[in-house]
Write an enzyme that holds these catalytic residues in place. Structure first.
Site, PDB file in Angstrom:
ATOM      1  N   LYS A  38       0.821  -1.220   0.000  1.00  0.00           N
ATOM      2  CA  LYS A  38       0.000   0.000   0.000  1.00  0.00           C
ATOM      3  C   LYS A  38       0.853   1.266   0.000  1.00  0.00           C
ATOM      4  N   ASP A  63      -3.931  -2.344  -1.390  1.00  0.00           N
ATOM      5  CA  ASP A  63      -4.203  -2.615   0.020  1.00  0.00           C
ATOM      6  C   ASP A  63      -4.604  -4.087   0.199  1.00  0.00           C
ATOM      7  N   THR A  87       3.169  -1.616  12.058  1.00  0.00           N
ATOM      8  CA  THR A  87       4.145  -2.364  12.862  1.00  0.00           C
ATOM      9  C   THR A  87       4.743  -1.614  14.066  1.00  0.00           C
ATOM     10  N   THR A 128       4.954 -12.028  15.410  1.00  0.00           N
ATOM     11  CA  THR A 128       5.950 -11.427  16.298  1.00  0.00           C
ATOM     12  C   THR A 128       5.948 -12.054  17.692  1.00  0.00           C
ATOM     13  N   ASP A 129       7.087 -11.960  18.353  1.00  0.00           N
ATOM     14  CA  ASP A 129       7.186 -12.434  19.754  1.00  0.00           C
ATOM     15  C   ASP A 129       6.294 -11.614  20.686  1.00  0.00           C
ATOM     16  N   GLU A 130       5.865 -10.432  20.226  1.00  0.00           N
ATOM     17  CA  GLU A 130       5.108  -9.541  21.121  1.00  0.00           C
ATOM     18  C   GLU A 130       3.731 -10.100  21.462  1.00  0.00           C
ATOM     19  N   TYR A 153      -0.742  -2.938  19.028  1.00  0.00           N
ATOM     20  CA  TYR A 153      -0.029  -3.598  17.918  1.00  0.00           C
ATOM     21  C   TYR A 153      -0.008  -5.112  18.139  1.00  0.00           C
ATOM     22  N   ALA A 154       0.453  -5.526  19.321  1.00  0.00           N
ATOM     23  CA  ALA A 154       0.576  -6.963  19.604  1.00  0.00           C
ATOM     24  C   ALA A 154      -0.786  -7.645  19.548  1.00  0.00           C
ATOM     25  N   SER A 156      -3.319  -6.779  17.719  1.00  0.00           N
ATOM     26  CA  SER A 156      -3.743  -6.895  16.315  1.00  0.00           C
ATOM     27  C   SER A 156      -3.022  -8.065  15.649  1.00  0.00           C
ATOM     28  N   LYS A 157      -1.735  -8.199  15.915  1.00  0.00           N
ATOM     29  CA  LYS A 157      -0.991  -9.316  15.320  1.00  0.00           C
ATOM     30  C   LYS A 157      -1.541 -10.655  15.842  1.00  0.00           C
ATOM     31  N   ASN A 183      13.877  -7.440  14.782  1.00  0.00           N
ATOM     32  CA  ASN A 183      14.822  -7.503  13.658  1.00  0.00           C
ATOM     33  C   ASN A 183      15.653  -6.230  13.561  1.00  0.00           C
ATOM     34  N   ASN A 252      18.231  -2.296  26.528  1.00  0.00           N
ATOM     35  CA  ASN A 252      18.235  -1.159  25.595  1.00  0.00           C
ATOM     36  C   ASN A 252      19.403  -0.207  25.838  1.00  0.00           C
ATOM     37  N   HIS A 279       4.819  -0.542  28.693  1.00  0.00           N
ATOM     38  CA  HIS A 279       6.053  -1.035  28.067  1.00  0.00           C
ATOM     39  C   HIS A 279       6.377  -2.470  28.507  1.00  0.00           C
TER      40      HIS A 279
HETATM   41  P1  NAD Z   1       7.434  -2.251   7.996  1.00  0.00           P
HETATM   42  O1  NAD Z   1       6.563  -1.331   8.792  1.00  0.00           O
HETATM   43  O2  NAD Z   1       8.824  -1.875   7.686  1.00  0.00           O
HETATM   44  O3  NAD Z   1       6.717  -2.584   6.599  1.00  0.00           O
HETATM   45  C1  NAD Z   1       5.360  -2.866   6.493  1.00  0.00           C
HETATM   46  C2  NAD Z   1       5.000  -2.792   5.008  1.00  0.00           C
HETATM   47  O4  NAD Z   1       3.611  -3.155   4.874  1.00  0.00           O
HETATM   48  C3  NAD Z   1       5.148  -1.386   4.408  1.00  0.00           C
HETATM   49  O5  NAD Z   1       5.807  -1.452   3.167  1.00  0.00           O
HETATM   50  C4  NAD Z   1       3.701  -0.915   4.240  1.00  0.00           C
HETATM   51  O6  NAD Z   1       3.518  -0.019   3.155  1.00  0.00           O
HETATM   52  C5  NAD Z   1       2.978  -2.227   4.008  1.00  0.00           C
HETATM   53  N1  NAD Z   1       1.555  -2.157   4.378  1.00  0.00           N
HETATM   54  C6  NAD Z   1       1.020  -1.657   5.523  1.00  0.00           C
HETATM   55  N2  NAD Z   1      -0.317  -1.754   5.486  1.00  0.00           N
HETATM   56  C7  NAD Z   1      -0.630  -2.343   4.298  1.00  0.00           C
HETATM   57  C8  NAD Z   1      -1.846  -2.718   3.688  1.00  0.00           C
HETATM   58  N3  NAD Z   1      -3.036  -2.503   4.289  1.00  0.00           N
HETATM   59  N4  NAD Z   1      -1.821  -3.308   2.467  1.00  0.00           N
HETATM   60  C9  NAD Z   1      -0.627  -3.517   1.828  1.00  0.00           C
HETATM   61  N5  NAD Z   1       0.555  -3.160   2.355  1.00  0.00           N
HETATM   62  C10 NAD Z   1       0.547  -2.590   3.591  1.00  0.00           C
HETATM   63  O7  NAD Z   1       7.373  -3.636   8.775  1.00  0.00           O
HETATM   64  P2  NAD Z   1       8.519  -4.727   8.995  1.00  0.00           P
HETATM   65  O8  NAD Z   1       9.336  -4.330  10.158  1.00  0.00           O
HETATM   66  O9  NAD Z   1       9.145  -5.040   7.702  1.00  0.00           O
HETATM   67  O10 NAD Z   1       7.620  -5.948   9.470  1.00  0.00           O
HETATM   68  C11 NAD Z   1       7.085  -6.882   8.510  1.00  0.00           C
HETATM   69  C12 NAD Z   1       6.248  -7.903   9.244  1.00  0.00           C
HETATM   70  O11 NAD Z   1       7.068  -8.579  10.194  1.00  0.00           O
HETATM   71  C13 NAD Z   1       5.091  -7.325  10.021  1.00  0.00           C
HETATM   72  O12 NAD Z   1       3.977  -8.160   9.858  1.00  0.00           O
HETATM   73  C14 NAD Z   1       5.572  -7.332  11.454  1.00  0.00           C
HETATM   74  O13 NAD Z   1       4.491  -7.458  12.364  1.00  0.00           O
HETATM   75  C15 NAD Z   1       6.466  -8.534  11.472  1.00  0.00           C
HETATM   76  N6  NAD Z   1       7.575  -8.495  12.442  1.00  0.00           N
HETATM   77  C16 NAD Z   1       8.429  -7.439  12.469  1.00  0.00           C
HETATM   78  C17 NAD Z   1       9.489  -7.437  13.366  1.00  0.00           C
HETATM   79  C18 NAD Z   1      10.496  -6.303  13.413  1.00  0.00           C
HETATM   80  O14 NAD Z   1      11.349  -6.293  14.298  1.00  0.00           O
HETATM   81  N7  NAD Z   1      10.466  -5.367  12.483  1.00  0.00           N
HETATM   82  C19 NAD Z   1       9.664  -8.519  14.249  1.00  0.00           C
HETATM   83  C20 NAD Z   1       8.756  -9.585  14.197  1.00  0.00           C
HETATM   84  C21 NAD Z   1       7.731  -9.559  13.282  1.00  0.00           C
HETATM   85  P1  TYD Z   2      10.957  -0.762  19.070  1.00  0.00           P
HETATM   86  O1  TYD Z   2      12.043  -0.641  18.044  1.00  0.00           O
HETATM   87  O2  TYD Z   2       9.810   0.192  18.999  1.00  0.00           O
HETATM   88  O3  TYD Z   2      10.457  -2.261  19.045  1.00  0.00           O
HETATM   89  P2  TYD Z   2       9.428  -3.042  20.030  1.00  0.00           P
HETATM   90  O4  TYD Z   2       8.753  -2.092  20.919  1.00  0.00           O
HETATM   91  O5  TYD Z   2       8.501  -3.615  19.002  1.00  0.00           O
HETATM   92  O6  TYD Z   2      10.260  -4.045  20.746  1.00  0.00           O
HETATM   93  O7  TYD Z   2      11.592  -0.626  20.503  1.00  0.00           O
HETATM   94  C1  TYD Z   2      12.574  -1.525  20.972  1.00  0.00           C
HETATM   95  C2  TYD Z   2      12.881  -1.186  22.418  1.00  0.00           C
HETATM   96  O8  TYD Z   2      13.451   0.122  22.463  1.00  0.00           O
HETATM   97  C3  TYD Z   2      11.645  -1.148  23.307  1.00  0.00           C
HETATM   98  O9  TYD Z   2      11.974  -1.655  24.593  1.00  0.00           O
HETATM   99  C4  TYD Z   2      11.320   0.332  23.404  1.00  0.00           C
HETATM  100  C5  TYD Z   2      12.690   0.991  23.320  1.00  0.00           C
HETATM  101  N1  TYD Z   2      12.691   2.342  22.712  1.00  0.00           N
HETATM  102  C6  TYD Z   2      13.325   3.400  23.362  1.00  0.00           C
HETATM  103  O10 TYD Z   2      13.881   3.260  24.465  1.00  0.00           O
HETATM  104  N2  TYD Z   2      13.306   4.626  22.754  1.00  0.00           N
HETATM  105  C7  TYD Z   2      12.691   4.843  21.561  1.00  0.00           C
HETATM  106  O11 TYD Z   2      12.701   5.997  21.061  1.00  0.00           O
HETATM  107  C8  TYD Z   2      12.065   3.737  20.900  1.00  0.00           C
HETATM  108  C9  TYD Z   2      11.391   3.901  19.544  1.00  0.00           C
HETATM  109  C10 TYD Z   2      12.090   2.492  21.499  1.00  0.00           C
END
Ligand code: NAD
Ligand code: TYD
Length: 352
Positions: A38, A63, A87, A128-130, A153-154, A156-157, A183, A252, A279
């Site tokens: 999207k 979408d 996310t 996600t682990d969340e 967020y968690a 919804s996932k 990641n 952190n 948190h």
């Molecule tokens: P990101 O936010 O970087 O990318 C999400 C992508 O999805 C974007 O390109 C966005 O445009 C697209 N998108 C959002 N809503 C949409 C919709 N309605 N239709 C089509 N496209 C849409 O996310 P990410 O960090 O690459 O995460 C990818 C997946 O991995 C997610 O499902 C997230 O929950 C999961 N995940 C992420 C992490 C992490 O640390 N980043 C860890 C575990 C799981």
């Molecule tokens: P984040 O990258 O948002 O991932 P998640 O909450 O999905 O684990 O945050 C990682 C950790 O970093 C989390 O414990 C929150 C903390 N954090 C900060 O301390 N400062 C910040 O500005 C952000 C975005 C996150």
């Protein structure tokens, strides 16, 4: 299974999705990939500019909630990897509606189309682990544990995960759920903590560390995540859940300090700021199930972080426009303006 397959990747212009598409095109010369995205604020079409002219790759802007479009794309697909999602936890605390729409309803739309056609041999839901919630010290979540999501967020996932399991049980749809740790790697939006800290340091701006900075996350290099998804799609069992954790646990504050050290910037850039609401203190996954399938991470915390920080140092062109964007500036001010103004300097907090 992926060799010569027609693969629908959703959310492929985001962080992990773009890394995964590059992985697929590299590893499987005969595959064809359609990327449905999207293009939300979190995406960056530049992420895939190297493959935009590759005949095996097609981008569709749209979408996952658009049932007609999804239906059309699903007609000739062998495998689906659903990365598309809202996310960012902090944004879900400000507004959760778009998370529920995309992460729950959007997942349902994909599942429904996949079920109708019956040609999809694997539907991989990237979760996600969340969803397991806060993990007390000494405990790690197993795939069979109850879900206790604590942020919108968690939650919804978790809703998306439940839809997948229901479609497996009810219709036999070959869905598999993967639950990965945090990641890091190239092309992650600067709102997430590691890119935020790295780019803030590169701009000589403060690093906003929430609360006491002692929260624990497990840092998984995105390449290791992609290899795990590849393996799970080929060797995983439909209807099963697979945790993907590297065991790279860090507080952190250690992450912030390590980033500053790598960039040779002073630790005085760290600011302790008001904590995130609700948190989660610690995430931890038991990934023994996936390890028995044959996966193990190649990157420890320090190599993963060093690669990631080097990428942000060398690719300012990629992230600098985000800081210049008016909508991002508005978000940043809302999220950090007052917090940073009232933040406690690193030296004051760490010397007491
Ligand atoms: P990101 O936010 O970087 O990318 C999400 C992508 O999805 C974007 O390109 C966005 O445009 C697209 N998108 C959002 N809503 C949409 C919709 N309605 N239709 C089509 N496209 C849409 O996310 P990410 O960090 O690459 O995460 C990818 C997946 O991995 C997610 O499902 C997230 O929950 C999961 N995940 C992420 C992490 C992490 O640390 N980043 C860890 C575990 C799981
Ligand atoms: P984040 O990258 O948002 O991932 P998640 O909450 O999905 O684990 O945050 C990682 C950790 O970093 C989390 O414990 C929150 C903390 N954090 C900060 O301390 N400062 C910040 O500005 C952000 C975005 C996150």
């Amino acid at each position: 299974m992926l060799k010569d397959a027609r693969i629908l990747v959703t959310g492929g212009c985001g962080f992990i999705g773009s890394n995964f598409i590059l992985h697929l095109l590299r590893e499987y010369p005969g595959c064809r990939v359609v990327n449905l995205d999207k293009l939300t604020y979190a995406s960056n079409p530049n992420n895939l500019r190297h493959v935009q002219d590759d005949a095996r790759y097609r981008f569709v802007e749209g979408d996952i909630c658009d049932a007609k479009l999804v239906d059309r794309l699903m007609a000739d697909v062998d495998a689906v990897f659903n990365f598309a999602a809202e996310t960012h936890v902090d944004r879900s605390l400000l507004e959760a509606g778009s998370f529920i729409t995309t992460d729950v309803y959007g997942t349902y739309v994909l599942l429904e189309a996949a079920r109708r056609y019956g040609n999809v041999r694997r539907f991989v839901q990237i979760s996600t682990d969340e969803v397991y919630g806060d993990m007390p010290e000494g405990q790690s979540a197993r795939e069979t544990d109850a879900l206790r999501p604590r942020s919108p967020y968690a939650a919804s996932k978790a809703g998306g995960d439940m839809q997948c399991l229901a479609f497996f049980e009810t219709y036999g749809l070959p869905a598999i759920i993967t639950r990965a740790a945090n990641n890091i790697g190239p092309r992650q939006h600067v709102e997430k903590v590691v890119p935020l800290f790295a780019t803030s340091a590169l701009r000589d701006q403060p690093l906003p560390l929430y609360g006491d900075g002692r929260q624990v996350r497990d840092w998984l290099y995105v390449e290791d995540h992609c290899r795990a998804l590849d393996l799970i799609a080929r060797a995983g069992e439909p209807g099963e859940v697979y945790n993907i954790g590297a065991g790279n646990y860090q507080e952190n504050i250690n992450v912030a300090e390590a980033i500053l050290d790598l960039l040779e910037k002073p630790r005085s850039l760290i600011r302790f700021v008001t904590d995130r609401q609700g948190h989660d203190r610690r995430y931890s996954l038991d990934s023994s199930k996936l390890r028995t399938v044959g996966w193990s991470p190649r990157y420890d915390f320090h190599s993963a972080l060093a690669n990631t920080v080097a990428w942000y140092r060398e690719n300012r062109w990629w992230w600098a426009p985000i800081y210049a964007d008016a909508l991002f500036q508005e978000y940043f001010e809302r999220q950090y303006g007052e917090r940073l103004a009232q933040g406690v300097p690193y030296d004051l907090r760490t010397s007491t």
